[in-house]
Write an enzyme that holds these catalytic residues in place. Structure first.
Site, PDB file in Angstrom:
ATOM      1  N   THR A   1       0.833  -1.207   0.000  1.00 61.02           N
ATOM      2  CA  THR A   1       0.000   0.000   0.000  1.00 61.02           C
ATOM      3  C   THR A   1       0.865   1.253   0.000  1.00 61.02           C
ATOM      4  O   THR A   1       0.649   2.176  -0.797  1.00 61.02           O
ATOM      5  CB  THR A   1      -0.923   0.003   1.223  1.00 61.02           C
ATOM      6  OG1 THR A   1      -1.772  -1.140   1.173  1.00 61.02           O
ATOM      7  CG2 THR A   1      -1.787   1.261   1.254  1.00 61.02           C
TER       8      THR A   1
ATOM      9  N   ASP B   1     -11.554   3.880   3.369  1.00 57.05           N
ATOM     10  CA  ASP B   1     -10.431   4.412   4.152  1.00 57.05           C
ATOM     11  C   ASP B   1      -9.630   5.414   3.339  1.00 57.05           C
ATOM     12  O   ASP B   1      -8.385   5.408   3.352  1.00 57.05           O
ATOM     13  CB  ASP B   1      -9.512   3.280   4.617  1.00 57.05           C
ATOM     14  CG  ASP B   1     -10.236   2.209   5.412  1.00 57.05           C
ATOM     15  OD1 ASP B   1     -11.202   2.544   6.119  1.00 57.05           O
ATOM     16  OD2 ASP B   1      -9.840   1.028   5.323  1.00 57.05           O
TER      17      ASP B   1
ATOM     18  N   ASP C   1      -7.918   3.992  -0.251  1.00 62.95           N
ATOM     19  CA  ASP C   1      -6.643   4.533   0.248  1.00 62.95           C
ATOM     20  C   ASP C   1      -6.104   5.659  -0.634  1.00 62.95           C
ATOM     21  O   ASP C   1      -4.921   5.706  -0.967  1.00 62.95           O
ATOM     22  CB  ASP C   1      -5.596   3.438   0.389  1.00 62.95           C
ATOM     23  CG  ASP C   1      -5.956   2.392   1.431  1.00 62.95           C
ATOM     24  OD1 ASP C   1      -6.998   2.539   2.076  1.00 62.95           O
ATOM     25  OD2 ASP C   1      -5.198   1.430   1.590  1.00 62.95           O
TER      26      ASP C   1
ATOM     27  N   ARG D   1     -13.089   4.682  10.778  1.00 67.91           N
ATOM     28  CA  ARG D   1     -12.827   3.615  11.734  1.00 67.91           C
ATOM     29  C   ARG D   1     -11.364   3.732  12.183  1.00 67.91           C
ATOM     30  O   ARG D   1     -10.497   4.153  11.408  1.00 67.91           O
ATOM     31  CB  ARG D   1     -13.093   2.247  11.111  1.00 67.91           C
ATOM     32  CG  ARG D   1     -12.394   1.997   9.783  1.00 67.91           C
ATOM     33  CD  ARG D   1     -12.798   0.663   9.190  1.00 67.91           C
ATOM     34  NE  ARG D   1     -12.143   0.399   7.903  1.00 67.91           N
ATOM     35  CZ  ARG D   1     -12.213  -0.759   7.261  1.00 67.91           C
ATOM     36  NH1 ARG D   1     -12.927  -1.765   7.782  1.00 67.91           N
ATOM     37  NH2 ARG D   1     -11.597  -0.939   6.102  1.00 67.91           N
TER      38      ARG D   1
ATOM     39  N   TRP E   1      -7.669   2.710  12.901  1.00 65.27           N
ATOM     40  CA  TRP E   1      -6.760   1.733  12.310  1.00 65.27           C
ATOM     41  C   TRP E   1      -5.586   1.490  13.264  1.00 65.27           C
ATOM     42  O   TRP E   1      -4.769   2.385  13.473  1.00 65.27           O
ATOM     43  CB  TRP E   1      -6.276   2.239  10.965  1.00 65.27           C
ATOM     44  CG  TRP E   1      -5.288   1.352  10.264  1.00 65.27           C
ATOM     45  CD1 TRP E   1      -5.216  -0.005  10.306  1.00 65.27           C
ATOM     46  CD2 TRP E   1      -4.238   1.787   9.396  1.00 65.27           C
ATOM     47  NE1 TRP E   1      -4.188  -0.460   9.515  1.00 65.27           N
ATOM     48  CE2 TRP E   1      -3.566   0.624   8.938  1.00 65.27           C
ATOM     49  CE3 TRP E   1      -3.815   3.037   8.947  1.00 65.27           C
ATOM     50  CZ2 TRP E   1      -2.479   0.684   8.071  1.00 65.27           C
ATOM     51  CZ3 TRP E   1      -2.743   3.100   8.077  1.00 65.27           C
ATOM     52  CH2 TRP E   1      -2.078   1.932   7.645  1.00 65.27           C
TER      53      TRP E   1
ATOM     54  N   GLN F   1      -5.824  -1.579  -2.748  1.00 68.28           N
ATOM     55  CA  GLN F   1      -5.355  -0.335  -2.165  1.00 68.28           C
ATOM     56  C   GLN F   1      -4.474   0.369  -3.187  1.00 68.28           C
ATOM     57  O   GLN F   1      -3.489  -0.201  -3.657  1.00 68.28           O
ATOM     58  CB  GLN F   1      -4.542  -0.592  -0.886  1.00 68.28           C
ATOM     59  CG  GLN F   1      -5.346  -1.225   0.233  1.00 68.28           C
ATOM     60  CD  GLN F   1      -5.277  -2.733   0.234  1.00 68.28           C
ATOM     61  OE1 GLN F   1      -4.895  -3.347  -0.757  1.00 68.28           O
ATOM     62  NE2 GLN F   1      -5.644  -3.345   1.340  1.00 68.28           N
TER      63      GLN F   1
END
Length: 333
Positions: free
Chosen positions: A97, A181, A161, A245, A247, A136
């Site tokens: 990522t 995210d 991402d 959320r 991480w 990602q």
């Protein structure tokens, strides 16, 4: 050259004034030159360096390694590349990522203005075909060495991402587009007047998570959004998208995500519950969840159809607490 700074790198132009009183160390047209060559010249120069990009598409995967670089776009300037986690690297192996970014900054005091940065990986096709490991695909990555990064009046485009931030950053009047995210990392970052857009994905069961902070527990501030707008593409349903959320990257118990939305307008795609949990492996390898009540996820004075109701997982800052959330306190510049 009458004492003016000048160089020639590949097909770069000599310095010129884009408008009265504004000189550039390099002016690059994508039809004849590359941003990569300009960044190499900036490294050789060893001083603050200003680059103007002409309109057009720069298909390059790049890293900014020289401190004090300014990259200024023109209307229609796009930097794009299509790398995702799990895709092949030149010379063998695969990208992770963190290495998938179209543009990565690893030096301090870098400024981006008026650019579109896009990861053009085919996220929709990868979902359809079952390829990739989650797809990602970072558009812009701000590395740990990239302190005091400024992103102003840019557009960042991805799906999963999109924007990865490790260190202190100021992001103003910027459009950030993604789904899962898509603003994430351990940085202390101040987002002001940004447009944050959730993308439509065909046949998706849910429409993702805006923020995924991995803030160190010892760090007071993480991803802070002030006077922003949370919007959605056509087709994104009502009550389908989480604010975010927490991480706990790599199961690191020293991480306790912090994010706050201050005076932000939220469209109806934002879920009533606001925040949700994220899984991680504990020190013994057991599967655990980091929940919103454990983390530091807050709002203050949200507006619009996606604002509230407040509940166990969706908590407000008090007025006194909200006063701590200033640009000076969050990033110090």
């Amino acid at each position: 050259m009458n004492g003016r700074r000048a160089f020639l790198a590949g097909a770069l132009s000599l310095p010129l004034a884009a408008k009265a009183g504004e000189a550039w160390d390099a002016v690059v047209d994508p039809a004849t030159g590359t941003l990569g060559a300009a960044l190499a010249a900036a490294e050789r120069a060893g001083r603050p360096f200003r680059i103007l990009l002409r309109p057009g598409i720069f298909t390059e995967k790049l890293t900014v390694r020289a401190p004090g670089v300014t990259i200024q776009g023109s209307p229609g300037t796009v930097i794009e590349y299509g790398t995702a986690a799990g895709t092949a690297k030149p010379g063998g192996g695969t990208w992770g990522t963190g290495g998938s970014g179209t543009l990565t900054i690893v030096a301090p005091d870098v400024t981006l203005r008026g650019l579109t940065v896009r990861n053009s990986f085919d996220y929709i096709g990868a979902r359809r075909d079952g390829s990739g490991n989650g797809a990602q695909a970072v558009a812009l990555a701000i590395g740990r060495e990239a302190d005091r990064t400024v992103v102003d009046r840019c557009t960042l485009l991805g799906y999963q991402d999109t924007f990865y931030l490790h260190t202190r950053s100021l992001v103003t009047d910027t459009r950030i587009v993604g789904g899962v995210d898509f603003i994430f990392g351990g940085a202390a970052a101040w987002f002001e007047r940004c447009e944050i857009v959730t993308r439509y994905v065909p046949n998706a069961g849910g429409f993702g998570f805006v923020a995924a902070p991995s803030t160190p527990a010892a760090q007071e501030f993480g991803l802070v959004f002030a006077n922003c707008r949370l919007e959605r593409e056509a087709g994104v349903p009502v009550n389908s998208t989480w604010l975010g959320r927490p991480w706990r990257a790599g199961g690191n118990m020293a991480l306790l995500g912090q994010a706050a939305f201050l005076n932000c307008w939220m469209d109806a795609h934002i879920r009533h519950e606001g925040w949700t949990w994220m899984g991680y492996k504990g020190p013994e390898g057991d599967q655990r969840r980091l929940t919103p009540p454990e983390a530091r996820l807050r709002e203050y004075a949200s507006k619009g159809p996606g604002a509230g109701p407040i509940g166990e997982d969706r908590k407000l800052l008090t007025t006194e607490q909200a006063r701590r959330f200033t640009r000076a306190n969050v990033i110090g510049f």
